[in-house]
Design a protein around this motif. Structure first.
Motif, PDB file in Angstrom:
ATOM      1  N   ALA A  85       0.766  -1.358  -0.003  1.00  0.00           N
ATOM      2  CA  ALA A  85       0.055  -0.043   0.008  1.00  0.00           C
ATOM      3  C   ALA A  85       0.918   1.328   0.088  1.00  0.00           C
ATOM      4  CB  ALA A  85      -0.987  -0.046   0.974  1.00  0.00           C
ATOM      5  N   ALA A  86       1.786   1.289  -0.133  1.00  0.00           N
ATOM      6  CA  ALA A  86       2.948   2.306  -0.015  1.00  0.00           C
ATOM      7  C   ALA A  86       2.664   3.101  -1.238  1.00  0.00           C
ATOM      8  CB  ALA A  86       4.575   1.863   0.240  1.00  0.00           C
ATOM      9  N   PRO A  87       3.263   4.337  -1.148  1.00  0.00           N
ATOM     10  CA  PRO A  87       3.039   5.278  -2.473  1.00  0.00           C
ATOM     11  C   PRO A  87       4.162   4.621  -3.315  1.00  0.00           C
ATOM     12  CG  PRO A  87       3.269   6.554  -0.658  1.00  0.00           C
ATOM     13  CD  PRO A  87       3.507   5.377  -0.003  1.00  0.00           C
ATOM     14  N   CYS A  88       3.754   4.864  -4.828  1.00  0.00           N
ATOM     15  CA  CYS A  88       4.872   4.046  -5.874  1.00  0.00           C
ATOM     16  C   CYS A  88       5.097   5.608  -6.747  1.00  0.00           C
ATOM     17  CB  CYS A  88       4.025   3.298  -6.778  1.00  0.00           C
ATOM     18  SG  CYS A  88       4.981   2.725  -8.181  1.00  0.00           S
ATOM     19  N   ALA A  90       0.411  -1.316  -4.987  1.00  0.00           N
ATOM     20  CA  ALA A  90      -1.051  -1.213  -5.050  1.00  0.00           C
ATOM     21  C   ALA A  90      -1.421   0.358  -4.394  1.00  0.00           C
ATOM     22  CB  ALA A  90      -1.719  -2.235  -4.291  1.00  0.00           C
ATOM     23  N   GLY A  91      -0.099   1.029  -4.110  1.00  0.00           N
ATOM     24  CA  GLY A  91      -0.422   2.403  -3.247  1.00  0.00           C
ATOM     25  C   GLY A  91      -0.436   3.708  -4.368  1.00  0.00           C
ATOM     26  N   PRO A  92      -0.857   4.849  -3.901  1.00  0.00           N
ATOM     27  CA  PRO A  92      -1.107   5.956  -4.868  1.00  0.00           C
ATOM     28  C   PRO A  92       0.184   6.289  -5.540  1.00  0.00           C
ATOM     29  CG  PRO A  92      -0.772   6.621  -2.621  1.00  0.00           C
ATOM     30  CD  PRO A  92      -1.082   5.090  -2.459  1.00  0.00           C
ATOM     31  N   ILE A  93      -0.234   6.702  -6.918  1.00  0.00           N
ATOM     32  CA  ILE A  93       1.148   6.942  -7.897  1.00  0.00           C
ATOM     33  C   ILE A  93       1.468   8.307  -7.901  1.00  0.00           C
ATOM     34  CG2 ILE A  93       1.868   6.643 -10.230  1.00  0.00           C
ATOM     35  CD1 ILE A  93       0.139   3.941 -10.400  1.00  0.00           C
ATOM     36  N   VAL A  94       2.593   8.585  -7.757  1.00  0.00           N
ATOM     37  CA  VAL A  94       3.136   9.940  -8.036  1.00  0.00           C
ATOM     38  C   VAL A  94       4.029   9.850  -9.525  1.00  0.00           C
ATOM     39  CG1 VAL A  94       4.812  11.991  -7.588  1.00  0.00           C
ATOM     40  CG2 VAL A  94       3.352  10.852  -5.820  1.00  0.00           C
ATOM     41  N   LEU A  95       3.410  10.441 -10.640  1.00  0.00           N
ATOM     42  CA  LEU A  95       4.096  10.064 -11.832  1.00  0.00           C
ATOM     43  C   LEU A  95       5.216  10.971 -12.100  1.00  0.00           C
ATOM     44  CD1 LEU A  95       3.754   8.716 -14.701  1.00  0.00           C
ATOM     45  CD2 LEU A  95       2.456  10.451 -15.316  1.00  0.00           C
ATOM     46  N   SER A  96       6.279  10.660 -12.287  1.00  0.00           N
ATOM     47  CA  SER A  96       7.515  11.680 -12.420  1.00  0.00           C
ATOM     48  C   SER A  96       8.220  11.247 -13.577  1.00  0.00           C
ATOM     49  CB  SER A  96       8.554  11.453 -11.339  1.00  0.00           C
ATOM     50  OG  SER A  96       9.057  10.237 -11.267  1.00  0.00           O
ATOM     51  N   GLY A  97       9.053  12.249 -14.173  1.00  0.00           N
ATOM     52  CA  GLY A  97       9.765  12.030 -15.408  1.00  0.00           C
ATOM     53  C   GLY A  97      10.737  13.211 -15.477  1.00  0.00           C
ATOM     54  N   THR A 147       0.438  12.858 -19.409  1.00  0.00           N
ATOM     55  CA  THR A 147      -0.586  11.974 -18.945  1.00  0.00           C
ATOM     56  C   THR A 147      -0.759  11.867 -17.432  1.00  0.00           C
ATOM     57  OG1 THR A 147       1.517  10.427 -18.543  1.00  0.00           O
ATOM     58  CG2 THR A 147       0.288   9.806 -20.450  1.00  0.00           C
ATOM     59  N   LEU A 148      -0.720  13.228 -16.990  1.00  0.00           N
ATOM     60  CA  LEU A 148      -1.004  13.636 -15.575  1.00  0.00           C
ATOM     61  C   LEU A 148      -2.666  13.302 -15.231  1.00  0.00           C
ATOM     62  CD1 LEU A 148      -0.295  14.946 -12.958  1.00  0.00           C
ATOM     63  CD2 LEU A 148      -0.996  17.044 -13.961  1.00  0.00           C
ATOM     64  N   ASN A 149      -3.570  13.492 -16.268  1.00  0.00           N
ATOM     65  CA  ASN A 149      -4.865  13.091 -16.316  1.00  0.00           C
ATOM     66  C   ASN A 149      -5.492  11.841 -16.112  1.00  0.00           C
ATOM     67  OD1 ASN A 149      -4.246  12.687 -18.967  1.00  0.00           O
ATOM     68  ND2 ASN A 149      -6.197  13.817 -19.586  1.00  0.00           N
ATOM     69  N   HIS A 150      -4.590  10.700 -16.356  1.00  0.00           N
ATOM     70  CA  HIS A 150      -4.593   9.422 -16.174  1.00  0.00           C
ATOM     71  C   HIS A 150      -5.195   9.040 -15.003  1.00  0.00           C
ATOM     72  CE1 HIS A 150      -4.529   5.156 -16.204  1.00  0.00           C
ATOM     73  NE2 HIS A 150      -3.991   5.147 -17.451  1.00  0.00           N
ATOM     74  N   SER A 151      -6.229   8.329 -15.041  1.00  0.00           N
ATOM     75  CA  SER A 151      -6.918   7.895 -13.786  1.00  0.00           C
ATOM     76  C   SER A 151      -6.205   7.265 -12.551  1.00  0.00           C
ATOM     77  CB  SER A 151      -8.167   7.072 -14.091  1.00  0.00           C
ATOM     78  OG  SER A 151      -7.575   5.563 -14.481  1.00  0.00           O
ATOM     79  N   ALA A 152      -5.015   6.789 -13.028  1.00  0.00           N
ATOM     80  CA  ALA A 152      -4.034   5.770 -12.012  1.00  0.00           C
ATOM     81  C   ALA A 152      -3.328   6.989 -11.152  1.00  0.00           C
ATOM     82  CB  ALA A 152      -3.514   4.822 -12.757  1.00  0.00           C
ATOM     83  N   VAL A 153      -3.054   8.102 -11.896  1.00  0.00           N
ATOM     84  CA  VAL A 153      -2.169   9.109 -11.024  1.00  0.00           C
ATOM     85  C   VAL A 153      -2.817  10.118 -10.110  1.00  0.00           C
ATOM     86  CG1 VAL A 153      -0.523  11.058 -11.877  1.00  0.00           C
ATOM     87  CG2 VAL A 153      -1.008   9.151 -13.332  1.00  0.00           C
ATOM     88  N   THR A 154      -2.207  10.113  -9.020  1.00  0.00           N
ATOM     89  CA  THR A 154      -2.728  11.025  -7.793  1.00  0.00           C
ATOM     90  C   THR A 154      -1.838  12.306  -8.044  1.00  0.00           C
ATOM     91  OG1 THR A 154      -2.956   8.726  -6.419  1.00  0.00           O
ATOM     92  CG2 THR A 154      -2.662  11.190  -5.388  1.00  0.00           C
ATOM     93  N   ALA A 155      -0.810  12.394  -8.420  1.00  0.00           N
ATOM     94  CA  ALA A 155      -0.062  13.532  -8.618  1.00  0.00           C
ATOM     95  C   ALA A 155       0.949  13.530  -9.228  1.00  0.00           C
ATOM     96  CB  ALA A 155       0.317  14.160  -7.036  1.00  0.00           C
ATOM     97  N   GLY A 156       1.743  14.572  -9.927  1.00  0.00           N
ATOM     98  CA  GLY A 156       2.821  14.617 -10.766  1.00  0.00           C
ATOM     99  C   GLY A 156       3.965  15.389 -10.072  1.00  0.00           C
ATOM    100  N   LEU A 157       5.233  15.027 -10.781  1.00  0.00           N
ATOM    101  CA  LEU A 157       6.389  15.721 -10.657  1.00  0.00           C
ATOM    102  C   LEU A 157       7.442  15.698 -11.878  1.00  0.00           C
ATOM    103  CD1 LEU A 157       8.943  16.901  -9.178  1.00  0.00           C
ATOM    104  CD2 LEU A 157       9.534  14.525  -8.153  1.00  0.00           C
TER     105      LEU A 157
END
Length: 287
Positions: A73-76, A144-151, A162-172
């Motif tokens: 459940a940790a963030p990813c 299985a935890g909340p996703i921070v999408l980074s790149g 792709t920030l608007n993807h339903s899997a993404v909680t926040a972005g960096l």
């Protein structure tokens, strides 16, 4: 900071336009920094071999390296590599999983097909496919935890797209390119072959603002073109009321900024934690 080339683009020669986006040329010791990065990443990857080369699609480069935390459940932190959409792969960025792993997060690093074997439209779609797969299959791999999408670099652009993807909680987004018009006038377009439609629909600075939290980081020693894009995207989002910090990293160039992913105390690891906390706080306050 020198005047941004986008502000005087029509006056620049082709050589000046090429130089404006040539990060390797702008950092005199870039070859040595890349050599060290590759060696550190090979070492990290060899030490964490349990879930490497996991396919998310049928093409050879459609694969993840997964570094699950002890707690599913940790963030990813999902990290998308750079290379102007036409070089590099997840393997040589493995070392930048170290900081997130140190704070107990999972890390997922996808590759994508490179231009010219894929158009930029197709590359953006592949990142969406990767996020679809992670939503569906991640729990089976302990993620299985909340996703921070980074790149980083081109990966920063793919975060914004792709920030608007339903899997993404926040972005960096780190050191990204957010306006493609000038790119088409440089050496980079040889592989990309950007169309008018792609410039219009794949330039984050031309698109409606996504309201999810997005932190935008850049190195203060980056080429002016990338600094301008980062500031412009943050300003666009701020005007639209979208949350997320603008994070200039003092002294960092296009390559050394990534070191801030390598420890729990790194500015980019802290930025990921902060933008996730912001997203979760905002979610709690929703009616």
């Amino acid at each position: 900071m020198a005047r941004a080339p986008q502000e005087v683009w029509d006056t620049l020669s082709r050589a000046d336009r090429d130089r404006a986006y040539n990060n390797n040329l702008a950092v005199p010791n870039s070859a040595e920094l890349i050599r060290v990065r590759d060696a550190l990443s090979a070492e990290w990857r060899a030490g964490h071999p349990a879930a490497l080369d996991v396919p998310y699609g049928p093409k050879p480069r459609q694969a993840f390296d997964l570094y699950p935390a002890s707690d599913p459940a940790a963030p990813c932190l999902v990290f998308i590599h750079g290379g102007y959409w036409q070089k590099n792969s997840r393997e040589v960025f493995a070392a930048y999983a170290e900081g997130a792993a140190a704070i107990g997060w999972s890390v997922a690093m996808p590759s994508h097909t490179l231009a010219p074997d894929a158009s930029l439209t197709e590359i953006v779609a592949e990142i969406g496919d990767a996020l679809d797969w992670l939503t569906r299959e991640g729990p089976q791999h302990g993620i299985a935890g909340p996703i921070v999408l980074s790149g980083w670099s081109a990966g920063g652009h793919l975060v914004a797209m792709t920030l608007n993807h339903s899997a993404v909680t926040a972005g960096l987004a780190v050191s990204g390119v957010y306006e493609l018009g000038p790119i088409r006038d440089t050496f980079l377009n040889g592989a990309l072959n950007l169309t008018d439609e792609e410039v219009a629909t794949l330039s984050p600075l031309r698109l409606p603002v996504v309201q999810k939290p997005l932190a935008i980081a850049y190195g203060e020693a980056e080429v002016p073109a990338l600094v301008r894009d980062s500031r412009a995207l943050h300003a666009l989002r701020a005007e639209a009321g979208a949350p997320g910090a603008l994070i200039p990293i003092p002294g960092a160039d296009h390559f050394t900024i990534l070191d801030e992913f390598r420890s729990a105390e790194g500015a980019l690891v802290q930025a990921a934690q902060n933008v996730l906390a912001l997203a979760l706080d905002l979610k709690k306050s929703e009616p």
